[in-house]
Scaffold this motif. Structure first.
Motif, PDB file in Angstrom:
ATOM      1  N   ASP A 235      12.432  -6.658 -10.992  1.00 53.46           N
ATOM      2  CA  ASP A 235      11.525  -5.562 -11.323  1.00 53.46           C
ATOM      3  C   ASP A 235      10.606  -5.964 -12.470  1.00 53.46           C
ATOM      4  O   ASP A 235       9.482  -5.473 -12.578  1.00 53.46           O
TER       5      ASP A 235
ATOM      6  N   LYS B  69       5.296  -9.061  -6.012  1.00 49.32           N
ATOM      7  CA  LYS B  69       4.036  -8.336  -5.843  1.00 49.32           C
ATOM      8  C   LYS B  69       3.997  -7.013  -6.603  1.00 49.32           C
ATOM      9  O   LYS B  69       2.920  -6.555  -7.003  1.00 49.32           O
ATOM     10  N   ASP B  70       5.151  -6.400  -6.851  1.00 47.05           N
ATOM     11  CA  ASP B  70       5.182  -5.135  -7.590  1.00 47.05           C
ATOM     12  C   ASP B  70       5.842  -5.266  -8.964  1.00 47.05           C
ATOM     13  O   ASP B  70       6.046  -4.272  -9.653  1.00 47.05           O
ATOM     14  N   ALA B  71       6.194  -6.486  -9.343  1.00 49.12           N
ATOM     15  CA  ALA B  71       6.908  -6.693 -10.610  1.00 49.12           C
ATOM     16  C   ALA B  71       5.990  -6.466 -11.805  1.00 49.12           C
ATOM     17  O   ALA B  71       4.781  -6.686 -11.739  1.00 49.12           O
ATOM     18  N   VAL B  72       6.589  -6.035 -12.906  1.00 49.35           N
ATOM     19  CA  VAL B  72       5.887  -5.902 -14.182  1.00 49.35           C
ATOM     20  C   VAL B  72       6.079  -7.209 -14.952  1.00 49.35           C
ATOM     21  O   VAL B  72       7.210  -7.700 -15.093  1.00 49.35           O
TER      22      VAL B  72
ATOM     23  N   LEU C 196      -3.934  -9.745 -11.434  1.00 50.93           N
ATOM     24  CA  LEU C 196      -2.982  -8.643 -11.281  1.00 50.93           C
ATOM     25  C   LEU C 196      -3.552  -7.361 -11.885  1.00 50.93           C
ATOM     26  O   LEU C 196      -4.330  -7.410 -12.846  1.00 50.93           O
TER      27      LEU C 196
ATOM     28  N   ARG D 134      -1.863  -2.441 -14.974  1.00 49.49           N
ATOM     29  CA  ARG D 134      -0.569  -1.762 -15.154  1.00 49.49           C
ATOM     30  C   ARG D 134       0.615  -2.706 -14.993  1.00 49.49           C
ATOM     31  O   ARG D 134       1.734  -2.394 -15.428  1.00 49.49           O
ATOM     32  N   GLN D 135       0.396  -3.874 -14.390  1.00 52.70           N
ATOM     33  CA  GLN D 135       1.496  -4.806 -14.141  1.00 52.70           C
ATOM     34  C   GLN D 135       1.654  -5.856 -15.226  1.00 52.70           C
ATOM     35  O   GLN D 135       2.629  -6.624 -15.192  1.00 52.70           O
TER      36      GLN D 135
ATOM     37  N   ARG E 273       6.447   1.290 -18.006  1.00 56.58           N
ATOM     38  CA  ARG E 273       7.043   2.427 -17.296  1.00 56.58           C
ATOM     39  C   ARG E 273       8.220   3.002 -18.054  1.00 56.58           C
ATOM     40  O   ARG E 273       8.990   2.271 -18.670  1.00 56.58           O
TER      41      ARG E 273
END
Length: 326
Positions: free
Chosen positions: A82, A111-114, A133, A136-137, A170
């Motif tokens: 994550d 692809k969705d990792a922070v 990217l 937000r990431q 987040r």
């Protein structure tokens, strides 16, 4: 539970692996929520014997299920992070970006990792932007800790301080990271004034790192009366540059802060000195080099920072030449 990949598990990275590990998620004492990606010999030692983290008088022995020597190892595993905490040297950021592009991981499990860039110096975010990217990431962080890489599989905490991350992370990740740090007795802050704190670390690094590297002495050398004018000049120039980015600080308060850091870490060997002694590249480009680049944009003279930069560059080249001859 968040799954964390430490990308660049050297000294700081290995410590972060410990701090972000979740013991109640371990299986037979093996940590499963944190994966380490680092130098092959270090990863092999951890796979065989575990990671030893020395925190002053206490020694922690940790087993990790996931230890990767390169991105291909990650891609062939069942680990989907994550969060990716990047802990490489600043000069390695372009290479990491290329590695990530070529691996295909950004289109797959990352692809969705922070991504948290936990590094020294400035300009790291700009270098990482080559990946394209979403904002937000990608976050930045700093840590005020002294960690020594003793040998493969072993790291040693030499100076304890806080870790600071941009506040835009987040909420679920913020709670997870805060809980992990707190349960181990360490401090983490998610800061609205992150740029201010980042500059505070830059002020300290721009003085302590080059002086210790050039004198081959521990951090306490910065407190020498003979270096007072040099320290003051470095700070005066850095404060003037910071003002161009909206960071307004008084020279006196910055001087007091730098002397406080040098005093508290007087027996520490700075990262730049460690790199120089091992014949490696230093992070001078993202520390004093950053100050010089920003100064030139605004026609500000920074002769003492320029001298430090040129001397470290020269000394690093000389050390490498000597190493080759020997």
């Amino acid at each position: 539970m968040a799954k964390i990949l430490i990308y660049g598990a050297g000294a700081i990275g290995s410590l972060m692996g410990y701090l972000l590990s979740q013991s109640d998620n371990s299986v037979n004492g093996t940590i499963e929520n944190v994966a380490l990606l680092g130098r092959k010999s270090h990863m092999e030692k951890i796979r065989d014997l575990g990671l030893q983290v020395s925190i002053f008088e206490t020694k922690k022995h940790l087993r990790f299920k996931y230890c990767f020597a390169d991105p291909a190892d990650l891609r062939s595993s069942d680990f989907y992070p994550d969060v990716v905490v990047i802990c490489v040297k600043t000069y390695s950021v372009p290479a990491v970006c290329e590695e990530l592009k070529e691996s295909g991981l950004l289109q797959e499990r990352l692809k969705d990792a922070v991504f948290i860039l936990l590094m020294n110096g400035m300009g790291n975010r700009e270098a990482f932007d080559s990946l394209g990217l979403p904002d937000r990431q990608v976050l930045e962080g700093i840590t005020i800790m002294g960690v020594r890489f003793s040998e493969d599989g072993v790291v040693e905490l030499k100076g304890k301080g806080k870790t600071v991350v941009e506040e835009k992370i987040r909420e679920d990740l913020r709670r997870f990271m805060a809980k992990r740090f707190l349960e181990k007795g360490f401090e983490i802050e998610f800061a609205q004034d992150f740029k201010e704190q980042q500059y505070s670390k830059l002020f300290a690094n721009a003085v302590i790192n080059p002086i210790t590297a050039l004198t081959r002495r521990e951090n306490g050398i910065v407190l020498s009366a003979a270096l007072k004018r040099t320290v003051q000049a470095l700070i005066r120039e850095a404060v003037a540059v910071a003002a161009t980015e909206g960071i307004r600080r008084e020279e006196k308060s910055v001087l007091e802060m730098v002397y406080s850091v040098a005093g508290k870490t007087a027996a520490n060997t700075s990262s730049m000195l460690q790199d120089m002694l091992k014949g490696r590249n230093t992070e001078i480009d993202s520390i004093n080099g950053y100050i010089i680049r920003q100064a030139r944009k605004h026609n500000i003279d920074v002769p003492v920072n320029e001298a430090m930069y040129e001397l470290v560059k020269s000394a690093t080249s000389s050390d490498r030449l000597s190493a080759k001859k020997n």
